[in-house]
Design a protein around this motif. Structure first.
Motif, PDB file in Angstrom:
ATOM      1  N   GLU A  19     -27.051 -17.776   2.098  1.00  0.00           N
ATOM      2  CA  GLU A  19     -27.890 -17.682   3.286  1.00  0.00           C
ATOM      3  C   GLU A  19     -28.520 -19.043   3.523  1.00  0.00           C
ATOM      4  O   GLU A  19     -28.777 -19.793   2.580  1.00  0.00           O
ATOM      5  N   GLY A  20     -28.807 -19.332   4.770  1.00  0.00           N
ATOM      6  CA  GLY A  20     -29.461 -20.588   5.080  1.00  0.00           C
ATOM      7  C   GLY A  20     -29.953 -20.615   6.506  1.00  0.00           C
ATOM      8  O   GLY A  20     -29.546 -19.795   7.333  1.00  0.00           O
ATOM      9  N   TYR A  21     -30.812 -21.554   6.762  1.00  0.00           N
ATOM     10  CA  TYR A  21     -31.304 -21.791   8.111  1.00  0.00           C
ATOM     11  C   TYR A  21     -30.486 -22.948   8.663  1.00  0.00           C
ATOM     12  O   TYR A  21     -30.732 -24.113   8.333  1.00  0.00           O
ATOM     13  N   ALA A  22     -29.469 -22.633   9.469  1.00  0.00           N
ATOM     14  CA  ALA A  22     -28.468 -23.613   9.887  1.00  0.00           C
ATOM     15  C   ALA A  22     -29.054 -24.864  10.549  1.00  0.00           C
ATOM     16  O   ALA A  22     -28.664 -25.978  10.171  1.00  0.00           O
ATOM     17  N   PRO A  23     -29.981 -24.767  11.530  1.00  0.00           N
ATOM     18  CA  PRO A  23     -30.482 -25.997  12.153  1.00  0.00           C
ATOM     19  C   PRO A  23     -31.131 -26.955  11.150  1.00  0.00           C
ATOM     20  O   PRO A  23     -30.899 -28.168  11.199  1.00  0.00           O
ATOM     21  N   MET A  24     -31.900 -26.412  10.212  1.00  0.00           N
ATOM     22  CA  MET A  24     -32.540 -27.265   9.217  1.00  0.00           C
ATOM     23  C   MET A  24     -31.521 -27.800   8.209  1.00  0.00           C
ATOM     24  O   MET A  24     -31.587 -28.955   7.780  1.00  0.00           O
TER      25      MET A  24
END
Length: 95
Positions: A19-24
């Motif tokens: 999982e990840g926060y794509a923009p960051m």
């Protein structure tokens, strides 16, 4: 290139999920690439890609690499990229 292994601490693994926060994550990967080129001046090209979502055993979850005029800088740069990616990029592994 990193692939999903079939075990972790003597326990079977069928897949990993990331999982990840794509923009960051993209922003941090770009920053990391810039730092790598600055730290290793003979490196001309850098690549760093990480999968988000499920990754079955045997499949690739992360790729880092570079193009360099000097082998030693290329090897060190690749090691820098994977170590820093794992430490700084907001992507989390679920087992």
């Amino acid at each position: 290139m990193g692939t999903t292994r079939d075990n972790f601490q003597n326990k079977p693994v069928l897949r990993l999920s990331y999982e990840g926060y794509a923009p960051m994550a993209i922003k941090e990967l770009c920053k990391l690439a810039d730092e790598a080129r600055e730290k290793y001046p003979s490196v001309e090209k850098v690549v760093a890609v990480h999968l988000l979502g499920d990754c079955p055993v045997g499949e690739t979850s992360v790729i880092v690499g570079c193009a360099s005029h000097h082998r030693r800088d290329g090897i060190r740069c690749t090691e820098f990229l994977i170590d820093e990616l794992k430490a700084r990029v907001p992507i989390w592994k679920k087992e």
